[in-house]
Design a protein around this motif. Structure first.
Motif, PDB file in Angstrom:
ATOM      1  N   ARG A 201      36.254  -7.338   5.228  1.00  0.00           N
ATOM      2  CA  ARG A 201      36.997  -6.086   4.955  1.00  0.00           C
ATOM      3  C   ARG A 201      36.775  -4.871   5.690  1.00  0.00           C
ATOM      4  O   ARG A 201      37.456  -4.035   6.071  1.00  0.00           O
ATOM      5  N   LEU A 202      35.529  -4.608   6.176  1.00  0.00           N
ATOM      6  CA  LEU A 202      35.054  -3.424   6.868  1.00  0.00           C
ATOM      7  C   LEU A 202      35.666  -3.507   8.440  1.00  0.00           C
ATOM      8  O   LEU A 202      35.564  -2.285   8.995  1.00  0.00           O
ATOM      9  N   ARG A 203      36.220  -4.708   8.848  1.00  0.00           N
ATOM     10  CA  ARG A 203      36.747  -4.897  10.212  1.00  0.00           C
ATOM     11  C   ARG A 203      37.524  -3.676  10.556  1.00  0.00           C
ATOM     12  O   ARG A 203      37.477  -3.030  11.899  1.00  0.00           O
ATOM     13  N   THR A 204      38.369  -3.428   9.846  1.00  0.00           N
ATOM     14  CA  THR A 204      39.514  -2.318  10.032  1.00  0.00           C
ATOM     15  C   THR A 204      39.263  -0.939   9.453  1.00  0.00           C
ATOM     16  O   THR A 204      40.040   0.004   9.248  1.00  0.00           O
ATOM     17  N   ILE A 205      37.882  -0.696   8.895  1.00  0.00           N
ATOM     18  CA  ILE A 205      37.663   0.432   8.105  1.00  0.00           C
ATOM     19  C   ILE A 205      36.574   1.113   8.965  1.00  0.00           C
ATOM     20  O   ILE A 205      36.469   2.358   9.012  1.00  0.00           O
ATOM     21  N   ALA A 206      35.406   0.386   9.198  1.00  0.00           N
ATOM     22  CA  ALA A 206      34.166   0.887   9.440  1.00  0.00           C
ATOM     23  C   ALA A 206      34.122   1.420  10.960  1.00  0.00           C
ATOM     24  O   ALA A 206      34.804   0.644  11.856  1.00  0.00           O
ATOM     25  N   SER A 207      33.515   2.207  11.459  1.00  0.00           N
ATOM     26  CA  SER A 207      33.485   2.804  12.730  1.00  0.00           C
ATOM     27  C   SER A 207      32.130   2.109  13.266  1.00  0.00           C
ATOM     28  O   SER A 207      32.209   2.289  14.692  1.00  0.00           O
ATOM     29  N   SER A 208      31.118   1.956  12.493  1.00  0.00           N
ATOM     30  CA  SER A 208      30.003   1.151  13.079  1.00  0.00           C
ATOM     31  C   SER A 208      29.251   0.432  11.955  1.00  0.00           C
ATOM     32  O   SER A 208      29.796   0.796  10.739  1.00  0.00           O
ATOM     33  N   ALA A 209      28.464  -0.517  12.092  1.00  0.00           N
ATOM     34  CA  ALA A 209      27.959  -1.234  11.101  1.00  0.00           C
ATOM     35  C   ALA A 209      26.568  -1.911  11.554  1.00  0.00           C
ATOM     36  O   ALA A 209      26.504  -1.978  12.725  1.00  0.00           O
ATOM     37  N   ILE A 210      25.778  -2.141  10.679  1.00  0.00           N
ATOM     38  CA  ILE A 210      24.521  -2.747  10.873  1.00  0.00           C
ATOM     39  C   ILE A 210      23.668  -3.577   9.450  1.00  0.00           C
ATOM     40  O   ILE A 210      24.218  -2.844   8.407  1.00  0.00           O
ATOM     41  N   ASP A 211      22.977  -4.149   9.544  1.00  0.00           N
ATOM     42  CA  ASP A 211      22.516  -4.859   8.452  1.00  0.00           C
ATOM     43  C   ASP A 211      21.104  -4.200   8.010  1.00  0.00           C
ATOM     44  O   ASP A 211      20.596  -3.881   9.324  1.00  0.00           O
ATOM     45  N   ILE A 212      20.582  -4.184   7.022  1.00  0.00           N
ATOM     46  CA  ILE A 212      19.528  -3.462   6.606  1.00  0.00           C
ATOM     47  C   ILE A 212      18.193  -4.339   6.723  1.00  0.00           C
ATOM     48  O   ILE A 212      18.049  -4.839   5.369  1.00  0.00           O
ATOM     49  N   SER A 213      17.623  -4.600   7.835  1.00  0.00           N
ATOM     50  CA  SER A 213      16.448  -5.437   7.544  1.00  0.00           C
ATOM     51  C   SER A 213      15.021  -4.893   7.757  1.00  0.00           C
ATOM     52  O   SER A 213      13.981  -5.595   7.419  1.00  0.00           O
ATOM     53  N   ASP A 214      15.050  -3.657   8.554  1.00  0.00           N
ATOM     54  CA  ASP A 214      13.790  -3.023   8.683  1.00  0.00           C
ATOM     55  C   ASP A 214      13.564  -1.721   7.985  1.00  0.00           C
ATOM     56  O   ASP A 214      12.845  -1.028   8.388  1.00  0.00           O
ATOM     57  N   GLY A 215      14.315  -1.581   7.134  1.00  0.00           N
ATOM     58  CA  GLY A 215      14.674  -0.093   6.415  1.00  0.00           C
ATOM     59  C   GLY A 215      15.815   0.761   7.043  1.00  0.00           C
ATOM     60  O   GLY A 215      16.151   0.500   8.178  1.00  0.00           O
ATOM     61  N   VAL A 216      16.415   1.385   6.005  1.00  0.00           N
ATOM     62  CA  VAL A 216      17.573   2.195   6.413  1.00  0.00           C
ATOM     63  C   VAL A 216      17.241   2.917   7.552  1.00  0.00           C
ATOM     64  O   VAL A 216      17.982   3.572   8.248  1.00  0.00           O
ATOM     65  N   MET A 217      16.000   3.605   7.512  1.00  0.00           N
ATOM     66  CA  MET A 217      15.864   4.810   8.340  1.00  0.00           C
ATOM     67  C   MET A 217      15.602   3.986  10.037  1.00  0.00           C
ATOM     68  O   MET A 217      16.421   4.734  10.845  1.00  0.00           O
ATOM     69  N   ALA A 218      15.176   3.156   9.844  1.00  0.00           N
ATOM     70  CA  ALA A 218      15.077   2.392  11.260  1.00  0.00           C
ATOM     71  C   ALA A 218      16.354   1.604  11.666  1.00  0.00           C
ATOM     72  O   ALA A 218      17.028   2.041  12.817  1.00  0.00           O
ATOM     73  N   ASP A 219      17.046   1.076  10.946  1.00  0.00           N
ATOM     74  CA  ASP A 219      18.336   0.613  11.107  1.00  0.00           C
ATOM     75  C   ASP A 219      19.552   1.311  11.533  1.00  0.00           C
ATOM     76  O   ASP A 219      20.305   1.234  12.552  1.00  0.00           O
ATOM     77  N   LEU A 220      19.567   2.409  10.601  1.00  0.00           N
ATOM     78  CA  LEU A 220      20.628   3.562  10.834  1.00  0.00           C
ATOM     79  C   LEU A 220      20.265   4.352  12.168  1.00  0.00           C
ATOM     80  O   LEU A 220      21.105   4.501  12.961  1.00  0.00           O
ATOM     81  N   GLY A 221      19.083   4.310  12.555  1.00  0.00           N
ATOM     82  CA  GLY A 221      18.596   4.881  13.805  1.00  0.00           C
ATOM     83  C   GLY A 221      19.186   3.906  15.005  1.00  0.00           C
ATOM     84  O   GLY A 221      19.395   4.703  15.958  1.00  0.00           O
ATOM     85  N   HIS A 222      19.224   2.710  14.842  1.00  0.00           N
ATOM     86  CA  HIS A 222      19.867   1.998  15.775  1.00  0.00           C
ATOM     87  C   HIS A 222      21.391   2.310  16.028  1.00  0.00           C
ATOM     88  O   HIS A 222      21.641   2.401  17.139  1.00  0.00           O
ATOM     89  N   ILE A 223      21.994   2.723  14.928  1.00  0.00           N
ATOM     90  CA  ILE A 223      23.444   3.191  15.023  1.00  0.00           C
ATOM     91  C   ILE A 223      23.780   4.493  15.678  1.00  0.00           C
ATOM     92  O   ILE A 223      24.323   4.689  16.515  1.00  0.00           O
ATOM     93  N   LEU A 224      22.772   5.379  15.402  1.00  0.00           N
ATOM     94  CA  LEU A 224      22.512   6.657  16.087  1.00  0.00           C
ATOM     95  C   LEU A 224      22.257   6.509  17.355  1.00  0.00           C
ATOM     96  O   LEU A 224      22.928   7.283  18.205  1.00  0.00           O
ATOM     97  N   GLU A 225      21.479   5.794  18.012  1.00  0.00           N
ATOM     98  CA  GLU A 225      21.125   5.526  19.328  1.00  0.00           C
ATOM     99  C   GLU A 225      22.335   5.010  20.299  1.00  0.00           C
ATOM    100  O   GLU A 225      22.602   5.512  21.040  1.00  0.00           O
ATOM    101  N   ALA A 226      22.820   3.969  19.679  1.00  0.00           N
ATOM    102  CA  ALA A 226      24.100   3.208  20.332  1.00  0.00           C
ATOM    103  C   ALA A 226      25.139   4.148  20.334  1.00  0.00           C
ATOM    104  O   ALA A 226      25.919   4.081  21.217  1.00  0.00           O
ATOM    105  N   SER A 227      25.316   5.032  19.198  1.00  0.00           N
ATOM    106  CA  SER A 227      26.410   5.911  19.052  1.00  0.00           C
ATOM    107  C   SER A 227      26.555   7.243  19.726  1.00  0.00           C
ATOM    108  O   SER A 227      27.371   8.271  19.827  1.00  0.00           O
ATOM    109  N   HIS A 228      25.007   7.483  20.121  1.00  0.00           N
ATOM    110  CA  HIS A 228      24.702   8.846  20.649  1.00  0.00           C
ATOM    111  C   HIS A 228      25.045  10.131  19.950  1.00  0.00           C
ATOM    112  O   HIS A 228      25.671  11.084  20.074  1.00  0.00           O
ATOM    113  N   VAL A 229      24.521  10.052  18.465  1.00  0.00           N
ATOM    114  CA  VAL A 229      24.884  11.073  17.375  1.00  0.00           C
ATOM    115  C   VAL A 229      23.660  11.006  16.685  1.00  0.00           C
ATOM    116  O   VAL A 229      22.645  10.436  16.975  1.00  0.00           O
TER     117      VAL A 229
END
Length: 321
Positions: A201-229
């Motif tokens: 359902r998120l295919r047409t809604i989300a601008s980015s996504a990741i699963d939380i496997s290493d803690g939300v700080m680390a995994d959100l950090g991967h989104i930030l790095e990939a998105s340059h934000v």
């Protein structure tokens, strides 16, 4: 009693191949052959679970099996893919058919409801380890990725966070908790709840996504790095389970939620104007979702406390090395 690798495979694993016409050749040959539908792409992921690294030595084999597949399903959910086929590799210190039988029962608990076929793999002697490679399908060009988050997007997570970290500390003898809550936390660690439907359902809604496997700080950090934000999280908005609120003080609970791994929930970003759509969508599939912060133009991740000061977790995000 089975006496060879091939007899073990035929006895315990060959029946895990679903009646799937896309499987042209499955277990029993040198390689599997699958047919990919037109206008679909294949998403592939692989995870290895090692004894005493990813699960304690006394973890029941059915729980090991369940988790080994669940962590791969989590990757599929994070990409918006539908899981279809898996390859499985097991190394065991010694032949133990009772262990294998219980492992297969745990594996079946996820393959059957998701209509996943085991199409090949390997079993050998060695330190206990489980490797699963999963393949899923999604419409061409529809995959969710880590890149794509934009300034002023809102940040969301599904479910509750930190429960698996508490479960790990319980198993390692670092925490003593009442039996009812203890079983909840152990179940959160060993049998993470994965929602493939959420990813679809998120295919047409989300601008980015990741699963939380290493803690939300680390995994959100991967989104930030990939998105340059960058991003700002409001720790008061982090969703905590009822058991967590009953057993763990708030500051420690935030530590678990931010820095401990193994939750396997989704973290995603979306434009603010899609907030109502997100809430309605997750109500339909009966899955809790929480907005915990927003994307910023400045690099870095800040965690803001209720007093409008910055919260510094006492622990560090999980690192494999």
């Amino acid at each position: 009693m089975a006496s060879s690798e091939f007899e073990l495979i035929n006895k315990y694993f060959k029946n895990l191949t679903d009646d799937d016409p896309s499987v042209q050749c499955g277990i029993g040959d040198d390689a599997a052959i699958i047919r990919i539908p037109h206008d679909m792409e294949v998403a592939l992921s692989m995870d290895t679970l090692l004894e005493d690294t990813h699960f304690p030595a006394d973890t029941p084999p059915s729980d090991i099996a369940y988790k080994s597949l669940a962590v791969n399903l989590s990757d599929m959910a994070a990409m918006g893919a539908v899981p279809k086929w898996v390859l499985l590799s097991i190394s065991l210190p010694e032949k133990n058919e009772d262990w294998i039988e219980k492992f297969v029962s745990g594996f079946l608990e996820l393959t059957r409801p998701h209509s996943i076929s085991l199409i090949g793999g390997d079993i050998s002697r060695g330190p206990l380890s489980i490797t699963v490679q999963i393949q899923g399908l999604l419409p061409t060009g529809s995959a969710l990725k880590r890149e794509g988050a934009q300034k002023d997007d809102l940040i969301y997570v599904t479910g509750t966070l930190g429960d698996a970290g508490v479960g790990l500390d319980i198993m390692n003898g670092k925490l003593s908790i009442g039996e009812k809550q203890r079983m909840f936390f152990l179940n959160s660690l060993n049998r993470p709840d994965i929602s493939i439907d959420a990813g679809i359902r998120l295919r047409t809604i989300a601008s980015s996504a990741i699963d939380i496997s290493d803690g939300v700080m680390a995994d959100l950090g991967h989104i930030l790095e990939a998105s340059h934000v960058g991003a700002e999280i409001e720790v008061e908005k982090i969703p905590l389970s009822e058991a967590m609120q009953q057993c763990i003080d708030k500051m420690t609970a935030w530590d678990y939620a931010l820095t401990f791994g193994d939750d396997y929930k989704l973290c995603f970003t979306a434009p603010a104007e899609k907030h109502d759509l997100i809430i309605d969508t997750f109500k339909e599939i009966k899955l809790p979702v929480s907005c915990i912060g927003k994307i910023t133009g400045e690099s870095g991740l800040n965690c803001k406390s209720p007093e409008d000061t910055f919260f510094e977790p006492s622990g560090s995000p999980y690192q494999h090395f």
